[in-house]
Scaffold this motif. Structure first.
Motif, PDB file in Angstrom:
ATOM      1  N   ILE A  40      -2.771  13.747  -2.034  1.00  0.00           N
ATOM      2  CA  ILE A  40      -3.332  13.369  -3.332  1.00  0.00           C
ATOM      3  C   ILE A  40      -4.583  14.182  -3.630  1.00  0.00           C
ATOM      4  CG2 ILE A  40      -4.537  11.494  -4.533  1.00  0.00           C
ATOM      5  CD1 ILE A  40      -2.563   9.590  -2.968  1.00  0.00           C
ATOM      6  N   LEU A  88       0.825   4.013  -2.881  1.00  0.00           N
ATOM      7  CA  LEU A  88       0.528   5.414  -2.569  1.00  0.00           C
ATOM      8  C   LEU A  88       1.649   6.315  -3.074  1.00  0.00           C
ATOM      9  CD1 LEU A  88      -0.921   5.259   1.052  1.00  0.00           C
ATOM     10  CD2 LEU A  88      -2.097   6.031  -1.015  1.00  0.00           C
ATOM     11  N   ALA A  89       2.882   5.846  -2.912  1.00  0.00           N
ATOM     12  CA  ALA A  89       4.020   6.678  -3.311  1.00  0.00           C
ATOM     13  C   ALA A  89       4.099   6.809  -4.830  1.00  0.00           C
ATOM     14  CB  ALA A  89       5.312   6.072  -2.776  1.00  0.00           C
ATOM     15  N   ASP A 110      -8.899   5.333  -2.459  1.00  0.00           N
ATOM     16  CA  ASP A 110      -8.779   6.327  -1.386  1.00  0.00           C
ATOM     17  C   ASP A 110      -9.859   6.183  -0.324  1.00  0.00           C
ATOM     18  OD1 ASP A 110      -6.803   7.119  -3.015  1.00  0.00           O
ATOM     19  OD2 ASP A 110      -7.494   9.185  -3.306  1.00  0.00           O
ATOM     20  N   LEU A 145       6.869   4.096   8.406  1.00  0.00           N
ATOM     21  CA  LEU A 145       6.232   2.786   8.307  1.00  0.00           C
ATOM     22  C   LEU A 145       7.211   1.657   8.554  1.00  0.00           C
ATOM     23  CD1 LEU A 145       4.444   4.031   5.189  1.00  0.00           C
ATOM     24  CD2 LEU A 145       3.368   3.653   7.395  1.00  0.00           C
ATOM     25  N   TRP A 179      -0.692   7.476   6.263  1.00  0.00           N
ATOM     26  CA  TRP A 179      -1.564   7.218   5.116  1.00  0.00           C
ATOM     27  C   TRP A 179      -2.505   8.383   4.882  1.00  0.00           C
ATOM     28  CZ3 TRP A 179      -2.762   1.415   6.482  1.00  0.00           C
ATOM     29  CH2 TRP A 179      -1.743   0.617   5.953  1.00  0.00           C
ATOM     30  N   ARG A 190      -0.873  11.144   3.066  1.00  0.00           N
ATOM     31  CA  ARG A 190      -0.740  10.882   1.636  1.00  0.00           C
ATOM     32  C   ARG A 190      -2.061  11.054   0.915  1.00  0.00           C
ATOM     33  NH1 ARG A 190       3.747   6.432   0.965  1.00  0.00           N
ATOM     34  NH2 ARG A 190       5.454   7.690   1.786  1.00  0.00           N
ATOM     35  N   LEU A 191      -3.117  10.551   1.542  1.00  0.00           N
ATOM     36  CA  LEU A 191      -4.430  10.684   0.919  1.00  0.00           C
ATOM     37  C   LEU A 191      -4.776  12.153   0.762  1.00  0.00           C
ATOM     38  CD1 LEU A 191      -6.491   7.878   2.684  1.00  0.00           C
ATOM     39  CD2 LEU A 191      -5.549   7.875   0.377  1.00  0.00           C
ATOM     40  N   LEU A 198       0.838  -1.200   0.000  1.00  0.00           N
ATOM     41  CA  LEU A 198       0.000   0.000   0.000  1.00  0.00           C
ATOM     42  C   LEU A 198       0.872   1.248   0.000  1.00  0.00           C
ATOM     43  CD1 LEU A 198      -2.852  -1.030   2.473  1.00  0.00           C
ATOM     44  CD2 LEU A 198      -3.017  -0.719  -0.004  1.00  0.00           C
ATOM     45  N   ASP A 199       1.942   1.217   0.789  1.00  0.00           N
ATOM     46  CA  ASP A 199       2.872   2.344   0.795  1.00  0.00           C
ATOM     47  C   ASP A 199       3.413   2.609  -0.601  1.00  0.00           C
ATOM     48  OD1 ASP A 199       2.699   2.770   3.468  1.00  0.00           O
ATOM     49  OD2 ASP A 199       4.432   1.543   3.986  1.00  0.00           O
ATOM     50  N   VAL A 254      -4.508   2.421  -5.236  1.00  0.00           N
ATOM     51  CA  VAL A 254      -5.225   2.427  -3.960  1.00  0.00           C
ATOM     52  C   VAL A 254      -6.598   3.064  -4.116  1.00  0.00           C
ATOM     53  CG1 VAL A 254      -5.200   3.370  -1.625  1.00  0.00           C
ATOM     54  CG2 VAL A 254      -3.091   2.497  -2.625  1.00  0.00           C
ATOM     55  N   LEU A 300      -9.307   3.067   1.865  1.00  0.00           N
ATOM     56  CA  LEU A 300      -8.162   3.231   2.765  1.00  0.00           C
ATOM     57  C   LEU A 300      -8.512   4.236   3.864  1.00  0.00           C
ATOM     58  CD1 LEU A 300      -5.298   2.399   3.473  1.00  0.00           C
ATOM     59  CD2 LEU A 300      -4.464   4.327   2.126  1.00  0.00           C
TER      60      LEU A 300
END
Lengths: 113, 113
Positions: free
Chosen positions: B101, A28-29, A77, B5, B94, B97-98, A24-25, A75, A80
Motif C-alpha cells: 500500500i 486490507l485486501a 496503517d 492467514l 500484514w 500488505r502495508l 482486517l484481512d 485499516v 497495525l
DNA sequence: CCCTTTGCGCAACCTTTAGTTGCACCATCC
DNA sequence: GGATGGTGCAACTAAAGGTTGCGCAAAGGG
C-alpha cells in the motif's frame, strides 16, 4: 529489560479474535468496507461484524469515514504496524528462550560424551 | 497462496488470553510449574490457572508430568515453536500488505509531480 | 413526490469463557 | 495417626461473541 512481554493487552486481545483478524484481512485486501459488505464474506451476521468494528475502532486498528448513510471503515496503517511489531516482539522473545534452552540442552549433551 | 492467514485458530486463541501468555512466560523462565506455584505470580486464583492449564494442554503448548501429588507442567518447545511461526507468518503477511500500500501511495505521489 | 429499498442502530436474549468461592480428597511429613 | 498442602469438583457471576427482531433515515425509481 522489564519483560519484553509487558505488552499492550488491548491491542493483542483485539487481534485475538479470529473474526476480527479476518476482518482486517478483508479490509486490507479491499481497501475499505462497511459492516454490511464485510458480513458478506464472513460466517457471521452484520450485527456481529458491527460489534467487532467497534472493538477494532476502540483499539485504533481501524478508522471510520461516514459517507452518506454508509459507515466505511479502513485499516489504520500505523496502528497495525505497531501491532505487527508487538507480535514479532513476543515471538522473538519466546524464540530466544527456546533457543537458549536448546543450547543448554546441547551443551549438557556434549558434556556427557 | 491459499491465504497465509488460514491459521490454526485453536493455537492462536490459546495465545489470545493475556493470563495464558504470562503463564507461558513463567513456565519458560522457571522451566516448569504447578497450578499453585503459577498462581503465586499471577493476579488470579489457582483454580483459574488450573483451567488455563487445561486449555494450554489441549492446544499442545504444555505437557503435564505427574509427580506424587503434584502436577508439574512444562512448555512443549516444538508446539510453541509452531505458534511463534504462525505469529510471524500473520505479521509478515500484514506487513507485506502495508508495504505494498505504501509503495502504491508513493507511486501516486510521484506521478503527481 | 411518494414509496420501496437498503444500510444502520438498538434491544433482548443465548452460550461460552474467564473468574470467583467453598468443599472434599488424598498424598506427605512430623 | 493427624495436621498440612496441592488437587479436583461444583455452583455461581460477569463479560464476550453471537443471534433475531424491530425501527429509522438516506437513496433511488416510478
Amino acid at each position: 529489560m522489564t519483560s519484553p512481554l509487558a505488552i499492550d493487552d488491548d491491542l493483542w486481545s483485539a487481534l485475538g479474535d479470529p473474526t476480527r483478524r479476518r476482518m482486517l484481512d478483508l479490509l486490507l485486501a479491499a481497501g475499505a468496507g462497511t459492516a454490511t459488505s464485510l458480513s458478506g464474506s464472513l460466517p457471521v451476521t452484520r450485527q456481529a461484524v458491527a460489534k467487532h468494528l467497534v472493538v477494532l475502532e476502540r483499539s485504533g486498528l481501524v478508522r471510520v469515514e461516514v459517507s452518506g448513510r454508509e459507515r466505511r471503515y479502513r485499516v489504520d496503517d500505523d496502528q497495525l504496524g505497531r501491532a505487527v511489531a508487538q507480535l514479532s516482539a513476543v515471538g522473538s522473545a519466546w524464540d530466544a528462550r527456546l533457543n537458549r534452552i536448546k543450547r543448554i540442552a546441547e551443551a549438557i549433551e556434549g558434556e556427557k560424551s
